[in-house]
Design a protein around this motif. Structure first.
Motif, PDB file in Angstrom:
ATOM      1  N   LEU A 106       0.823  -1.213   0.000  1.00  0.00           N
ATOM      2  CA  LEU A 106       0.000   0.000   0.000  1.00  0.00           C
ATOM      3  C   LEU A 106       0.861   1.270   0.000  1.00  0.00           C
ATOM      4  O   LEU A 106       0.371   2.355   0.288  1.00  0.00           O
ATOM      5  N   GLY A 107       2.134   1.102  -0.314  1.00  0.00           N
ATOM      6  CA  GLY A 107       3.062   2.237  -0.277  1.00  0.00           C
ATOM      7  C   GLY A 107       2.614   3.427  -1.092  1.00  0.00           C
ATOM      8  O   GLY A 107       2.714   4.573  -0.644  1.00  0.00           O
ATOM      9  N   LEU A 165      -1.396   9.836   0.441  1.00  0.00           N
ATOM     10  CA  LEU A 165      -2.089  10.464   1.560  1.00  0.00           C
ATOM     11  C   LEU A 165      -1.172  11.420   2.317  1.00  0.00           C
ATOM     12  O   LEU A 165      -1.636  12.250   3.088  1.00  0.00           O
ATOM     13  N   HIS A 166       0.116  11.320   2.085  1.00  0.00           N
ATOM     14  CA  HIS A 166       1.053  12.254   2.715  1.00  0.00           C
ATOM     15  C   HIS A 166       1.492  13.357   1.770  1.00  0.00           C
ATOM     16  O   HIS A 166       2.396  14.107   2.084  1.00  0.00           O
ATOM     17  N   ALA A 197      -4.626  18.877  -2.000  1.00  0.00           N
ATOM     18  CA  ALA A 197      -5.007  20.105  -2.694  1.00  0.00           C
ATOM     19  C   ALA A 197      -5.902  19.765  -3.876  1.00  0.00           C
ATOM     20  O   ALA A 197      -6.948  20.379  -4.093  1.00  0.00           O
ATOM     21  N   ALA A 198      -5.509  18.734  -4.640  1.00  0.00           N
ATOM     22  CA  ALA A 198      -6.288  18.340  -5.812  1.00  0.00           C
ATOM     23  C   ALA A 198      -7.678  17.872  -5.391  1.00  0.00           C
ATOM     24  O   ALA A 198      -8.689  18.207  -6.021  1.00  0.00           O
TER      25      ALA A 198
END
Lengths: 292, 423
Positions: free
Chosen positions: A53-54, A60-61, A67-68
């Motif tokens: 899930l990297g 998510l970081h 912003a998008a």
């Protein structure tokens, strides 16, 4: 041959096509989103790493992802009500017994939907040019300072919303028009005899009768607007200061501009999850509305 | 019947088999229109070779090249921007050309501008032959400069700053220079003028926190802070040519294609009012960026010999001069500048000077993306959201993240190099 088997036989070609061209790519993209597939992996498959899930974790970081997402939600939250309001308004005008030249207006108002987005966006870019655009010229006539429509981060998104609403309202207008025409005229007649004002007729007859249409149009518009891409791509290229980068625009950049297909797939799935959640929420809310 | 079925199944390959010398040549942007006019002479000289030119639009070309590589459908040869070359070289998509150059009587490396030639050498291997060159320098209005009391274009940043100050009047919408805030080439040109490289440790990390880059960034940002350039993107700038002609901008930092644009878009009366000058540097005339396009052969091409013949043909000085006449793309060979329209063209002279002083952008596949991020952060500084120091840290941060995979691949390759010889 029993009927059930026959049914499957007839369905099979369609299912195979759906499986190969829809389900399979989606599964492949899901698998891709768990790897760091990029340019180097394209050159040599030994450069491909499984990252679990990297990609999602990194996204998510990433401030740009949020912003998008923010820009997209802003676009949906403002654009959908405006778009639906414009569609409904136009549909009611066209449905009014007082309206003349209906086929002409129906065609004219529907025209933006069938014109390509690129062609219309180029025209709008001229209309909203800071120095030479017609928008600022009109504002100038009433002594309002020119606005830097597409160059100011605060104005770029509203301008794109205005463009998208103008571009898309005709489609929903046709659906609303069909919905309006399906309302039996004797309801209005009865209301008029009871002395109901036009506003009360709208609130108590038109709106409730249009509810199923509204729900469908709402869901279609929301999911369409979440996939905002072409408008900022042509009008602003995501700028100024990335203020018009939408989630799908981010996906395009990641995947097709920089060839990071792993993280682009992750963006796509995150967007899917968000859209799915919003649609479920909308359905739930409308059901609750029905019970009261 | 069977062969027809087979043919339609393997569409492209069958066609190539029936006509063994049809070369597929991809061009990007307007070069395609011009090059087809040069090809009849080539086909007359080589009756067994036919060239099929396909034009890709610039905005889609990068994507198309990578997709072609992924889909195993690369052309025989292509035009390739020299910032994209490292990327396709990293994919091992390109044919090394050194041996062919060594045996060529036409292509003489020493005749080429050295920095331009070196952009085609990636980690010691030559992958392309420069086709035309492109560098950014100053277009300026000599009449405005003269009116303000300057009789020569600027040679140093200090002089340039003085002129910008004298020629700017934001209240009248007049600015010293146009620097679109979404184009990275201008800031990159200033950055390349420094002694510090833009990336460090063999392209493993960003080097934007170096004193040199910060100096360049400060100069760039100050131009906006002092309102000597408007903070607009090229989307907003719209038609910079007529505005330049109207005196809205006294300088325009741009590339050679604009010579043709200015010639065709400005009225004849104004043609003597503008000229070009090499880029001013921090303390003396400075370097510019070594840009342009090269011709490359794809590794999977079955017609490498024929493709090489076409490259040799297009590299002849006489053909390059014709190409310049058709399009205004500047030749990469010094001898091509000796004759034809280029020799006496006063507007091209500055380019000739600048081309002896150019530096290539870092040759890593990720450079284009890093430069984009660099410009995005710079735009934040212009908008007053970040300071110079914060921006430098942020640029390094983003560059390092983009280069993470490259670091892993380099370390990985070094570790496995002992086990198996690569390529």
């Amino acid at each position: 041959m029993n009927p059930q088997r026959t049914a499957w036989l007839f369905l099979a070609p369609a299912l195979v096509v759906l499986g190969v061209f829809f389900l399979l790519p989606v599964l492949a993209a899901l698998a891709l989103s768990l790897t760091d597939y990029d340019l180097y992996a394209l050159a040599n498959i030994h450069n491909l790493r499984f990252v679990a899930l990297g990609n999602y974790w990194e996204l998510l970081h990433r401030p740009l992802f949020w912003a998008a997402l923010g820009h997209t939600v802003y676009f949906v939250a403002l654009g959908v009500p405006l778009s639906m309001g414009a569609s409904l308004g136009a549909a009611m005008l066209l449905n009014s017994p007082l309206a003349t030249a209906k086929p002409f207006f129906r065609t004219a108002l529907f025209a933006p939907v069938v014109t390509t987005v690129v062609a219309t966006a180029v025209i709008w870019r001229y209309l909203f040019n800071t120095k030479y655009g017609m928008a600022n010229y009109l504002l100038g006539l009433v002594d309002i300072h020119p606005v830097d429509w597409l160059g100011d981060p605060h104005w770029a998104m509203p301008t794109i919303i205005a463009f998208a609403v103008w571009k898309n309202f005709g489609y929903n207008m046709i659906i609303f028009l069909a919905g309006l025409q399906a309302i039996p005229p004797d309801l209005y007649e009865a209301a008029r005899i009871d002395g109901a004002s036009p506003w009360r007729q709208f609130r108590h007859i038109t709106l409730p009768m249009l509810k199923p249409t509204m729900l469908m149009v709402g869901i279609l518009t929301v999911s369409g607007y979440f996939q905002l891409f072409a408008e900022p791509y042509v009008m602003t290229e995501g700028g100024p200061l990335q203020s018009t980068v939408s989630v799908l625009y981010l996906m395009y950049d990641e995947g097709f501009k920089w060839w990071n297909l792993g993280s682009a797939s992750a963006v796509a799935f995150l967007l899917f999850v968000i859209m799915f959640a919003v649609t479920v929420l909308m359905l739930k809310l409308s059901q609750r509305g029905d019970q009261t | 019947m069977a062969s027809i079925v087979l043919c339609s199944a393997l569409l492209g390959s069958c066609k190539q088999a029936s006509d063994s010398h049809e070369l597929v040549f991809w061009t990007i942007g307007r070069e395609g229109e011009a090059v087809v006019k040069l090809l009849p002479a080539f086909e007359r000289a080589h009756p067994d070779i036919r060239v099929k030119v396909q034009q890709l639009p610039l905005t889609a070309a990068h994507q198309k090249l990578l997709t072609a590589f992924a889909g195993d459908s690369t052309p025989d040869l292509s035009q390739l921007g020299n910032t994209w070359l490292p990327e396709l070289a990293a994919l091992h998509a390109l044919e090394p050309l050194q041996v062919r150059v060594d045996h060529s009587s036409v292509i003489q490396p020493s005749d080429y501008f050295a920095s331009i030639w070196s952009t085609n050498v990636i980690e010691g291997t030559l992958y392309g032959v420069p086709w035309y060159v492109d560098t950014r320098l100053l277009f300026y209005r000599n009449d405005l400069l003269k009116a303000a009391g300057f009789d020569a274009p600027p040679r140093t940043w200090a002089e340039w700053r003085r002129m910008l100050g004298a020629l700017s009047d934001p209240s009248q919408h007049r600015y010293g220079v146009l620097l679109p805030t979404n184009e990275y080439e201008q800031l990159m040109s200033l950055g390349l003028q420094q002694d510090d490289p833009l990336l460090r440790d063999g392209g493993r990390y960003g080097n934007f926190e170096s004193a040199g880059f910060k100096r360049a960034l400060t100069f760039y940002v100050d131009t906006f802070r002092l309102q000597q350039a408007p903070a607009i993107t090229n989307v907003e700038a719209g038609n910079p040519w007529t505005e330049f002609g109207r005196g809205v901008y006294a300088f325009y930092l741009s590339g050679p294609w604009n010579i043709g644009e200015f010639r065709s878009r400005l009225p004849a009366l104004e043609q003597d009012d503008w000229s070009t000058a090499p880029l001013p540097g921090p303390s003396s005339p400075g370097v510019g960026v070594a840009g342009g396009s090269s011709l490359v052969i794809f590794r999977r091409s079955p017609h490498k010999e024929a493709a090489w013949k076409l490259i040799e043909y297009l590299s002849q000085p006489a053909v390059q001069q014709q190409f310049y006449d058709l399009l205004g793309d500047m030749p990469p060979r010094r001898s091509s500048w000796e004759g034809g329209a280029l020799r006496d063209d006063p507007k091209a002279r500055a380019f000739r000077e600048q081309l002896e002083q150019v530096k290539p952008a870092p040759a890593v596949p990720e450079w284009e993306r890093i430069a984009n991020e660099m410009q995005l952060v710079a735009a934040q500084v212009i908008a007053g959201r970040l300071t110079i120091d914060q921006a430098a840290v942020e640029m390094d941060h983003r560059a390092d993240a983009i280069l993470a995979k490259r670091r892993w691949v380099l370390d990985h390759a070094a570790a496995s190099h002992a086990k198996e010889p690569t390529r």
